[in-house]
Design a protein around this motif. Sequence first.
Motif, short mmCIF file in Angstrom:
data_model
loop_
_atom_site.label_atom_id
_atom_site.label_comp_id
_atom_site.label_asym_id
_atom_site.label_seq_id
_atom_site.Cartn_x
_atom_site.Cartn_y
_atom_site.Cartn_z
N MET A 1 29.79 30.87 54.05
CA MET A 1 28.82 31.37 53.06
C MET A 1 28.74 30.39 51.89
O MET A 1 29.75 30.04 51.29
CB MET A 1 29.25 32.75 52.56
N ILE A 2 27.53 29.96 51.58
CA ILE A 2 27.33 29.06 50.45
C ILE A 2 27.22 29.90 49.18
O ILE A 2 26.46 30.85 49.11
CB ILE A 2 26.05 28.23 50.62
N MET A 3 28.00 29.55 48.21
CA MET A 3 27.93 30.24 46.92
C MET A 3 27.18 29.36 45.94
O MET A 3 27.57 28.21 45.70
CB MET A 3 29.32 30.56 46.38
N PHE A 4 26.12 29.88 45.37
CA PHE A 4 25.35 29.10 44.42
C PHE A 4 25.97 29.23 43.04
O PHE A 4 25.40 29.82 42.13
CB PHE A 4 23.89 29.56 44.42
N LEU A 5 27.16 28.69 42.94
CA LEU A 5 27.86 28.66 41.67
C LEU A 5 27.75 27.23 41.15
O LEU A 5 28.50 26.36 41.55
CB LEU A 5 29.33 29.05 41.85
N TYR A 6 26.80 26.98 40.29
CA TYR A 6 26.54 25.63 39.85
C TYR A 6 27.48 25.24 38.72
O TYR A 6 27.51 25.89 37.69
CB TYR A 6 25.08 25.49 39.36
N ASN A 7 28.21 24.19 38.96
CA ASN A 7 29.09 23.67 37.94
C ASN A 7 28.35 22.51 37.28
O ASN A 7 28.25 21.43 37.83
CB ASN A 7 30.39 23.19 38.56
N TYR A 302 29.59 25.38 45.93
CA TYR A 302 30.81 25.75 46.64
C TYR A 302 30.52 26.53 47.92
O TYR A 302 29.70 27.44 47.94
CB TYR A 302 31.71 26.59 45.71
N ASP A 303 31.19 26.13 48.97
CA ASP A 303 31.08 26.76 50.28
C ASP A 303 32.38 27.50 50.56
O ASP A 303 33.39 26.90 50.93
CB ASP A 303 30.83 25.69 51.34
N GLU A 304 32.39 28.80 50.35
CA GLU A 304 33.60 29.62 50.51
C GLU A 304 34.11 29.59 51.95
O GLU A 304 35.31 29.52 52.20
CB GLU A 304 33.31 31.07 50.09
N LYS A 305 33.19 29.65 52.90
CA LYS A 305 33.57 29.74 54.30
C LYS A 305 34.31 28.51 54.78
O LYS A 305 35.36 28.60 55.44
CB LYS A 305 32.32 29.97 55.16
N ILE A 390 40.06 24.79 47.04
CA ILE A 390 40.71 26.08 47.31
C ILE A 390 39.75 27.18 46.92
O ILE A 390 39.26 27.23 45.79
CB ILE A 390 42.02 26.21 46.51
N THR A 391 39.48 28.07 47.85
CA THR A 391 38.52 29.13 47.60
C THR A 391 39.08 30.14 46.60
O THR A 391 40.29 30.24 46.39
CB THR A 391 38.16 29.88 48.90
N SER A 392 38.20 30.87 46.01
CA SER A 392 38.62 31.88 45.04
C SER A 392 39.48 32.94 45.70
O SER A 392 40.40 33.49 45.09
CB SER A 392 37.38 32.53 44.40
N ASN A 393 39.22 33.22 46.99
CA ASN A 393 40.02 34.20 47.72
C ASN A 393 41.45 33.70 47.90
O ASN A 393 42.41 34.45 47.73
CB ASN A 393 39.37 34.47 49.07
N THR A 394 41.56 32.40 48.24
CA THR A 394 42.89 31.81 48.39
C THR A 394 43.61 31.80 47.06
O THR A 394 44.81 32.08 46.98
CB THR A 394 42.76 30.36 48.94
N ILE A 395 42.86 31.41 46.00
CA ILE A 395 43.47 31.41 44.66
C ILE A 395 43.96 32.80 44.30
O ILE A 395 45.05 32.97 43.74
CB ILE A 395 42.44 30.91 43.63
N TYR A 396 43.18 33.81 44.69
CA TYR A 396 43.57 35.19 44.39
C TYR A 396 44.87 35.55 45.10
O TYR A 396 45.78 36.14 44.53
CB TYR A 396 42.45 36.13 44.82
N LYS A 397 44.96 35.17 46.40
CA LYS A 397 46.16 35.46 47.17
C LYS A 397 47.38 34.75 46.61
O LYS A 397 48.47 35.33 46.49
CB LYS A 397 45.95 35.06 48.63
#
Length: 435
Positions: A1-7, A302-305, A390-397
């Motif tokens: 999933m592509i996340m349109f989080l523009y930095n 960012y591409d979460e997948k 590192i995805t936000s999910n991984t960071i969360y874990k």
Amino acid sequence: MIMFLYNFYFFNSYIYASQNNIDNVKNTNLELFCNSGLAMDFETGNVLYSNNATKKIYPASTTKILTCIIAIENMNLNDTTIISNKVIKNTPSDSSIMGIKSGELYTIEELLYGLMLPSGNDAALAIAEAVSNSTSNFVELMNKKAKELGCKETNFTNPHGYHDDNHYSTVYDMAIIFRHCLKNETFKKIISTNEITVKAANSDRILNLKNSNRMQNPSYPKTYYQDMKGGKTGYTFEARGTFIGYAIRDGKTVIAAAFDGSQNINGMQGRFLDTATLLDYSFSNYSKNLVINSNDYTFNIYDEKNKKCYTVKLENDVYGLFKELPNIEYSININNNEFDNISDKNKEEFYNKIIGTINFKYNFKDNYINTTSNISNEYNLVLIDVSNYITSNTIYKISFSIIGIFIFILCLINIHIKKKKKRKKKSKYNFYPYN
């Protein structure tokens, strides 16, 4: 999933200016003979000079610029079409023609030259049939396209511009259409041609097509304008003389339009006189400035997948003709399907590949300058880097695990402290036997 989080490496504050009046944009009064006229910077759509730019006009054969670009965008130039009896029958007898006949077979490209050079109304109707099967369907396509481009005061009833009270536009809207057309290389090639011969595939007749734009032909020294690259003329009794064209000088590209003018001003045509005046004024009074630095518009996607970070940037710098630099508003459109085939092994192959677009809008403080709020300035975004992250999910874990370990350590410390205190308390009240 592509996340349109523009930095954003660059953040441009939006300063919204009110819509200025584009009807008369003047820093000085020019001697003009047509009732409506305009000069526009091709690159940005900034209006450099205007006179009655939003006043209703009849475009006459300048209508054909839209007919031409619709055909280019919807047909293959090598596609062929047979001229129908209906086309010949419906061509106004007192209008300019290419000279085609019923039953003849032409390519779309040949008809486009017949449309734009001698301004053939018969070619316009033949093109309309080839694109949309009928003139009425094609007219619907014309009005839809004009609306998409931002034309607010335009309505077309035919593909050639022969007079109809309900067939009208404004100089500003016609400039918007022409600017869009100039982004197409085929269109520019056609209108830059002074003369060409064509021949139907099933006929021995040869048609010699000559361009009616005398400003680009040195054979007409009184009218010739050296920097003129191409344009389209028009005339009806109601519209009078009309013209829209473009010229390039010192790297500056300017669109000029002159409508509703006399065809005889001391033996000269008002439309050509005004066009030269507007172009000379624009080239002399406006400098070409760097408006947008491509390096300032760099974005991370960012591409979460796939745990990837794609870095994209504006493909090229943007230059424009301004007396003052505008405040800039922008929006981004990313084609996330372009990312599907990118891997660590082949990522370099995708570098500088177009990955989306960015659209700029300019806002101005100066009342002399137009706010081009309905002008599209779309440019390419290209891929410049792909990296792992590192995805936000991984960071969360990981964060959750670290917090859990920290709490566990705190518990152990707390238990240790309690035990120590308990030992001290025990020793304080310890009794020994009496000797």
